[in-house]
Write a protein that holds these residues in place. Structure first.
Motif, PDB file in Angstrom:
ATOM      1  N   GLU A  73      14.416  32.967  14.460  1.00  0.00           N
ATOM      2  CA  GLU A  73      14.923  33.412  13.158  1.00  0.00           C
ATOM      3  C   GLU A  73      15.421  34.856  13.251  1.00  0.00           C
ATOM      4  O   GLU A  73      16.462  35.211  12.677  1.00  0.00           O
ATOM      5  N   LYS A  74      14.694  35.682  13.966  1.00  0.00           N
ATOM      6  CA  LYS A  74      15.107  37.084  14.138  1.00  0.00           C
ATOM      7  C   LYS A  74      16.444  37.161  14.874  1.00  0.00           C
ATOM      8  O   LYS A  74      17.336  37.920  14.494  1.00  0.00           O
ATOM      9  N   GLN A  75      16.582  36.360  15.910  1.00  0.00           N
ATOM     10  CA  GLN A  75      17.837  36.345  16.657  1.00  0.00           C
ATOM     11  C   GLN A  75      18.989  35.865  15.790  1.00  0.00           C
ATOM     12  O   GLN A  75      20.103  36.379  15.877  1.00  0.00           O
ATOM     13  N   ARG A  76      18.689  34.906  14.943  1.00  0.00           N
ATOM     14  CA  ARG A  76      19.732  34.377  14.055  1.00  0.00           C
ATOM     15  C   ARG A  76      20.243  35.464  13.116  1.00  0.00           C
ATOM     16  O   ARG A  76      21.446  35.611  12.900  1.00  0.00           O
ATOM     17  N   THR A  77      19.317  36.251  12.560  1.00  0.00           N
ATOM     18  CA  THR A  77      19.735  37.284  11.598  1.00  0.00           C
ATOM     19  C   THR A  77      20.419  38.453  12.290  1.00  0.00           C
ATOM     20  O   THR A  77      21.170  39.195  11.659  1.00  0.00           O
ATOM     21  N   GLU A  78      20.154  38.624  13.592  1.00  0.00           N
ATOM     22  CA  GLU A  78      20.773  39.727  14.317  1.00  0.00           C
ATOM     23  C   GLU A  78      22.191  39.398  14.784  1.00  0.00           C
ATOM     24  O   GLU A  78      22.967  40.278  15.114  1.00  0.00           O
ATOM     25  N   VAL A  79      22.523  38.100  14.821  1.00  0.00           N
ATOM     26  CA  VAL A  79      23.862  37.707  15.266  1.00  0.00           C
ATOM     27  C   VAL A  79      24.860  38.007  14.162  1.00  0.00           C
ATOM     28  O   VAL A  79      24.716  37.547  13.025  1.00  0.00           O
ATOM     29  N   LYS A  80      25.849  38.801  14.491  1.00  0.00           N
ATOM     30  CA  LYS A  80      26.872  39.174  13.496  1.00  0.00           C
ATOM     31  C   LYS A  80      28.124  38.316  13.684  1.00  0.00           C
ATOM     32  O   LYS A  80      28.479  37.933  14.803  1.00  0.00           O
ATOM     33  N   ASN A  81      28.734  38.020  12.585  1.00  0.00           N
ATOM     34  CA  ASN A  81      29.992  37.261  12.624  1.00  0.00           C
ATOM     35  C   ASN A  81      31.081  38.158  13.201  1.00  0.00           C
ATOM     36  O   ASN A  81      31.399  39.197  12.644  1.00  0.00           O
ATOM     37  N   PRO A  82      31.659  37.769  14.358  1.00  0.00           N
ATOM     38  CA  PRO A  82      32.655  38.626  14.979  1.00  0.00           C
ATOM     39  C   PRO A  82      33.934  38.757  14.154  1.00  0.00           C
ATOM     40  O   PRO A  82      34.746  39.650  14.394  1.00  0.00           O
ATOM     41  N   ASN A  83      34.094  37.888  13.186  1.00  0.00           N
ATOM     42  CA  ASN A  83      35.291  37.929  12.355  1.00  0.00           C
ATOM     43  C   ASN A  83      35.145  38.856  11.164  1.00  0.00           C
ATOM     44  O   ASN A  83      36.085  39.052  10.399  1.00  0.00           O
ATOM     45  N   VAL A  84      33.924  39.398  11.000  1.00  0.00           N
ATOM     46  CA  VAL A  84      33.689  40.309   9.883  1.00  0.00           C
ATOM     47  C   VAL A  84      33.637  41.726  10.417  1.00  0.00           C
ATOM     48  O   VAL A  84      32.847  42.054  11.313  1.00  0.00           O
ATOM     49  N   LYS A  85      34.485  42.582   9.886  1.00  0.00           N
ATOM     50  CA  LYS A  85      34.553  43.982  10.332  1.00  0.00           C
ATOM     51  C   LYS A  85      33.522  44.826   9.613  1.00  0.00           C
ATOM     52  O   LYS A  85      33.245  44.604   8.447  1.00  0.00           O
TER      53      LYS A  85
END
Length: 318
Positions: free
Chosen positions: A306-318
């Motif tokens: 869950e922590k890893q999921r929240t740390e992953v940022k959408n590369p399409n969002v600046k």
């Protein structure tokens, strides 16, 4: 051995003063009769929509259990999986469905899993009666208000796997007198008469299927601790938590009807109950460990995911 929880730890006290509405105090008008019929469907499901009904069109339940075998005292016993105070919370999100569901859909989840049967049509009299009964039991409870006594209670988890072999000894000593030598229960009458059970079967062909909530260790163990042997309540348990975990492990280890498509339950695997006895899982642990525990390592792994999921940022969002 883990200690028995005090009543206040189980939510026995509440700042809200509320008592279960009394069905027997209702007048004899059409709506009150519908509510009474709903209560009858909970306590004697087999006599109204069971598999032995003469009219095949009325055979919705696939076994001779009653809803009241899990929802004790017609659904009003604290920590006996009560159904009071719930109607205002629907529609509600269901992790198992991965979508918002209605109260009718929640009832049909029980029909197809705990009762191993088929869904009740939303407009059918049995469905309308059960909804009317639950709504009556929820009278005066606001949406989002949680009354004390819901669910089956909460015990500390074991730091080891629950053990069916230990559970067998406990069953022989404490459970066999009601639930029979092979978990087959004790019928109210002769087979085929639609008379249900004085004490329900815990496994086998006439029990709940593997997709039911009671087929999960945590649910089963807490229910057993709060309510078994018959006549016990959460304030005066007779089994220790450790005994309840082990005898629940015995129960869920036994054969029972298999529900097709359980692998499609819980589309978001991180929201899948940790004790779901069937895969797939998000954490890499075995079905055996999910079924019997210990759950500590699984919980830690899920936190990490869950922590890893929240740390992953959408590369399409600046």
């Amino acid at each position: 051995m883990v200690s028995v929880l005090a009543a206040e730890d189980l939510g026995a006290s509440s700042p809200t003063y509320w008592s279960v509405p009394q069905v027997d105090a209702l007048p004899y008008d059409a709506h009150s009769r519908l509510i009474r019929h709903g209560r009858d469907l909970i306590t004697a499901t087999y006599s109204h929509i069971g598999p032995d009904m003469p009219n095949r069109a009325q055979r919705f339940s696939g076994n001779n259990l009653a809803c009241g075998n899990c929802h004790l005292d017609a659904g009003v016993k604290k920590f006996g999986l009560p159904i009071f105070g719930l109607s205002a919370d629907f529609p509600a999100y269901s992790a198992r469905a991965g979508a918002e569901i209605t109260l009718q859909e929640r009832i049909n989840s029980c029909m197809t899993r705990s009762m191993n049967g088929r869904p009740l049509p939303a407009a059918s009299e049995p469905m309308r009666a059960i909804v009317a009964y639950i709504t009556f039991l929820s009278k005066g409870v606001a949406k989002g208000e949680k009354l004390s006594g819901l669910g089956a209670g909460t015990m500390p988890e074991l730091d080891r796997a629950a053990d069916p072999a230990r559970g067998r000894d406990i069953y022989q000593a404490r459970c066999i007198g009601c639930h029979n030598v092979n978990g087959a229960g004790v019928q109210n009458s002769f087979p085929g008469l639609g008379a249900g059970y004085a004490f329900p079967p815990l496994w086998g062909s006439d029990s709940f299927n593997d997709g039911a909530g009671m087929a999960r260790l945590i649910t089963a163990a807490n229910f057993i601790h709060s309510n078994m042997p018959d006549g016990v309540d959460y304030l005066h348990p007779r089994l220790s938590p450790e005994e309840a975990w082990d005898v629940a492990a015995l129960m869920i280890s036994k054969p029972r009807p298999q529900r097709a498509g359980v692998d499609k339950d819980f589309p978001d695997l991180l929201k899948k109950p940790i004790d779901a006895p069937y895969g797939p899982y998000a954490d890499g642990f075995s079905e055996e460990q999910h079924k019997y525990g210990p759950y500590g390592p699984i919980r830690e792994k899920l936190k990490e995911i869950e922590k890893q999921r929240t740390e992953v940022k959408n590369p399409n969002v600046k």
